[in-house]
Write an enzyme that holds these catalytic residues in place. Sequence first.
Site, PDB file in Angstrom:
ATOM      1  N   CYS A 106      -2.044 -33.241   4.983  1.00  0.00           N
ATOM      2  CA  CYS A 106      -2.571 -32.276   5.820  1.00  0.00           C
ATOM      3  C   CYS A 106      -3.235 -30.864   5.044  1.00  0.00           C
ATOM      4  CB  CYS A 106      -1.508 -32.003   6.844  1.00  0.00           C
ATOM      5  SG  CYS A 106      -0.753 -33.137   7.793  1.00  0.00           S
ATOM      6  N   ARG A 108      -7.557 -34.045   2.080  1.00  0.00           N
ATOM      7  CA  ARG A 108      -6.030 -34.022   2.191  1.00  0.00           C
ATOM      8  C   ARG A 108      -5.485 -35.078   3.480  1.00  0.00           C
ATOM      9  NH1 ARG A 108      -3.866 -30.020  -1.176  1.00  0.00           N
ATOM     10  NH2 ARG A 108      -1.953 -30.666  -0.223  1.00  0.00           N
ATOM     11  N   TRP A 151      -2.828 -35.738   8.407  1.00  0.00           N
ATOM     12  CA  TRP A 151      -2.372 -36.915   7.937  1.00  0.00           C
ATOM     13  C   TRP A 151      -1.062 -37.417   8.633  1.00  0.00           C
ATOM     14  CZ3 TRP A 151       1.173 -39.774   5.523  1.00  0.00           C
ATOM     15  CH2 TRP A 151       1.097 -40.976   4.645  1.00  0.00           C
ATOM     16  N   ASN A 163       1.964 -28.478   7.690  1.00  0.00           N
ATOM     17  CA  ASN A 163       1.661 -29.625   6.471  1.00  0.00           C
ATOM     18  C   ASN A 163       3.340 -29.643   6.064  1.00  0.00           C
ATOM     19  OD1 ASN A 163       1.392 -31.182   4.314  1.00  0.00           O
ATOM     20  ND2 ASN A 163       0.451 -29.498   3.059  1.00  0.00           N
ATOM     21  N   GLY A 164       3.882 -30.825   6.279  1.00  0.00           N
ATOM     22  CA  GLY A 164       5.187 -31.194   5.706  1.00  0.00           C
ATOM     23  C   GLY A 164       5.906 -32.136   6.715  1.00  0.00           C
ATOM     24  N   GLU A 167      -4.320 -50.358 -12.711  1.00  0.00           N
ATOM     25  CA  GLU A 167      -5.274 -49.390 -12.270  1.00  0.00           C
ATOM     26  C   GLU A 167      -6.460 -49.806 -11.610  1.00  0.00           C
ATOM     27  OE1 GLU A 167      -4.906 -46.156 -11.608  1.00  0.00           O
ATOM     28  OE2 GLU A 167      -7.083 -45.478 -11.404  1.00  0.00           O
ATOM     29  N   LYS A 211      -7.431 -49.165  -7.895  1.00  0.00           N
ATOM     30  CA  LYS A 211      -8.851 -48.527  -7.472  1.00  0.00           C
ATOM     31  C   LYS A 211      -9.371 -49.519  -6.370  1.00  0.00           C
ATOM     32  CE  LYS A 211      -8.962 -45.340  -8.406  1.00  0.00           C
ATOM     33  NZ  LYS A 211      -7.886 -44.790  -9.178  1.00  0.00           N
ATOM     34  N   GLU A 263      -7.530 -49.517  -2.926  1.00  0.00           N
ATOM     35  CA  GLU A 263      -7.683 -48.177  -2.357  1.00  0.00           C
ATOM     36  C   GLU A 263      -8.842 -48.055  -1.577  1.00  0.00           C
ATOM     37  OE1 GLU A 263      -5.522 -44.804  -4.703  1.00  0.00           O
ATOM     38  OE2 GLU A 263      -7.062 -45.291  -5.773  1.00  0.00           O
ATOM     39  N   HIS A 293       3.039 -67.260 -14.667  1.00  0.00           N
ATOM     40  CA  HIS A 293       4.236 -67.298 -13.998  1.00  0.00           C
ATOM     41  C   HIS A 293       4.264 -66.731 -12.457  1.00  0.00           C
ATOM     42  CE1 HIS A 293       6.127 -68.114 -18.168  1.00  0.00           C
ATOM     43  NE2 HIS A 293       5.344 -66.711 -18.405  1.00  0.00           N
ATOM     44  N   LYS A 319      -5.295 -37.552  -0.696  1.00  0.00           N
ATOM     45  CA  LYS A 319      -5.363 -37.013  -2.232  1.00  0.00           C
ATOM     46  C   LYS A 319      -3.918 -36.690  -2.646  1.00  0.00           C
ATOM     47  CE  LYS A 319      -7.586 -36.267  -5.928  1.00  0.00           C
ATOM     48  NZ  LYS A 319      -7.973 -37.450  -6.728  1.00  0.00           N
TER      49      LYS A 319
HETATM   50  C1  G6P Z   1      -2.062 -40.287  -4.179  1.00  0.00           C
HETATM   51  C2  G6P Z   1      -3.427 -40.469  -4.571  1.00  0.00           C
HETATM   52  C3  G6P Z   1      -3.589 -41.075  -5.733  1.00  0.00           C
HETATM   53  C4  G6P Z   1      -2.467 -40.364  -6.781  1.00  0.00           C
HETATM   54  C5  G6P Z   1      -1.123 -40.030  -6.284  1.00  0.00           C
HETATM   55  C6  G6P Z   1      -0.623 -39.155  -7.291  1.00  0.00           C
HETATM   56  O1  G6P Z   1      -1.289 -41.486  -3.928  1.00  0.00           O
HETATM   57  O2  G6P Z   1      -3.982 -41.169  -3.419  1.00  0.00           O
HETATM   58  O3  G6P Z   1      -4.679 -41.248  -6.245  1.00  0.00           O
HETATM   59  O4  G6P Z   1      -2.750 -41.143  -8.169  1.00  0.00           O
HETATM   60  O5  G6P Z   1      -1.285 -39.671  -5.041  1.00  0.00           O
HETATM   61  O6  G6P Z   1      -1.232 -37.980  -7.413  1.00  0.00           O
HETATM   62  P1  G6P Z   1      -1.000 -36.892  -8.289  1.00  0.00           P
HETATM   63  O7  G6P Z   1      -1.559 -35.792  -7.794  1.00  0.00           O
HETATM   64  O8  G6P Z   1       0.562 -36.388  -8.134  1.00  0.00           O
HETATM   65  O9  G6P Z   1      -1.441 -37.083  -9.727  1.00  0.00           O
END
Ligand code: G6P
Length: 617
Positions: free
Chosen positions: A2, A27, A74, A100-101, A490, A494, A497, A513, A612
């Site tokens: 949020c 956010r 969120w 937020n929280g 990764e 990506k 996501e 495996h 984010k």
């Molecule tokens: C969220 C984001 C990811 C990010 C992760 C860790 O899940 O969607 O893209 O890698 O948080 O975020 P940070 O700010 O701790 O690197």
Amino acid sequence: MCGIVGYVGKQNAVSIILEGLKRLEYRGYDSAGVCVEKGRKLDLVKKAGRVDNLAKAVAKHRLAGTTGIGHTRWATHGGVTDENAHPHVSSDEKFALIHNGVIENYAQIKTFLSGKGYTFQSETDTEVLCNLIAYHYAKEPARTKGHSRFVESVRKTLRHVEGTYGIAVLCVDFPGEIVGARKASPLILGVGDNEYILASDASALVSRTQNVVYLKDGEIVHLTPKNFSISTLDQADVSPVVDKITWSIADSELGKHTHFMEKEIFEQPTALENAMRGRFSADGSTAQFGGLNITASEFREMERFMFCACGTAWHACLVTEHLIERFARIPVEVDYASEFRYRNSPLDARTLFFVMSQSGETIDTLAALREAKRKGYRVMAVNNVVGSSIAREADGGIYQHVGPEVGVASTKAFTSQLLIGAMIALYVARMRDMSFSDGVGYVNALKGAPDLVRKTLKQAAKIKVIAKKYAGYNDMLFLGRLSLFPLALEGALKLKEISYIHAEGYPAAEMKHGPIALVSEKCPSVFFAPKGEIFSKIVSSMQEIKARKGPIIAITTEGSDLPKGVADDVIEIPECHEAVLPIVAAIPIQLLSYYIAVERGCDVDKPRNLAKSVTVE
Ligand code: G6P
């Protein structure tokens, strides 16, 4: 999670708040709302959906005022509905609040308040806060020594609350005032020209001021039209420290790009230059870091490193593990921060603890840092956001210096974390048995990384064509070995996501495996196949996929002699030093996932269900 914005000043609070919410949308973006205080009344508009949706409703309602709060949500507790959107208003209509929280003991508070006649309109945990403030306000004497009744009611409420919060509150009896507070959720105060802006993230206020106060956990800020004051939950006054944001609004704007993810992918050469600037020794044989707060000899004494992170940053830690063990010969352990915090992992006195976090606000990473500190360890942070909770609580650290990253899918923050990981490996290796000339070679390789990334980015048009071909698949495998195994993870992350294609990352040889059962003409594999010791083994794994009709995209180094016909599509990256390879190899998977997601019509910068920075557990 949020986003929060509050405004006190002489301008139209609504447009400033909406602009802030737009910048905070990354956010959280399932619903949004704004409330202004006007003529001792609260005027509120909130809507499920994006900020644009809210902006239309606000215009229709002709919402206006000079003091207000706004929120982009969120969802945690309660579905995505207009009622559950913030701000929430107390049942006596005196207080409006954004949060937020997560309030963990909200059920007990709700039962208590219901018994006192307070009513609730939403399913959220947040709504108990404004009603509890109203409850304390009704009981509070008209004036409490040195502090206003408004502030004291918020303070009393927060003393009864378990959980995490960044909040901003309006009260009809205190026109032109906002009270804010934080615990484990970021809150920043922008000190402008005859105005104050409270926000969960600097991007919401940087267009109006670069002077900021980073609030600490347990602090309460009181904004009035003329000044602001900060105190603690225990009523102690705090002298504020005003810091300066070093980036400007232009850094967080799209410019000529369609998406922030695209912009941030193409910014990587410059981002890498910024992340390495001033960080090589004068003799050019090792790395140097200004903010570690640990001497070289103390560093030298360490016999083990532990890294904790979440998401993409966790993948960067895995690459760092490989490089440190390979070049510095020190054992490294990498853990998910969310697991570490509850695992009671044994750490010994010669372990140096690292956390990696772009935002510096990820709650699990912050909790892992606190757990390590509680156990007496020194904690280093690799972090991008200056003044973040993690940056402030760590004993020392290395800033990534890549400017704001807005796209939810991390790109430039990831490659800069890889770079810093490679520099840590170099720093430790040169203290141990890496020679001067190997050090110089390593440094020169790192210095050359931005140009190699520039060169790789020139393949964007070709990768776009490949992406079109693969955009219709529903499953994909990413396979790599050694330092590129984390890149396979990764790549899969990506892709899922932002394009919602099911993807898995595996060490290429492990594919036999289990994952090979998925292979068919309907499940393509992306292979990292760089030239090197085990190139022939990787080619064998590719042949096994080919024999089962699996389409293959190979990411290989120039001149690798990949046998003809083994891959359906080939993306070449420049040959490079082992420490630079993961950085360069990241570019094709970023571009591939980006173009596939665009081809599928996905909202790249705001993928469904994601945020984010995850500031709730
Ligand atoms: C969220 C984001 C990811 C990010 C992760 C860790 O899940 O969607 O893209 O890698 O948080 O975020 P940070 O700010 O701790 O690197």
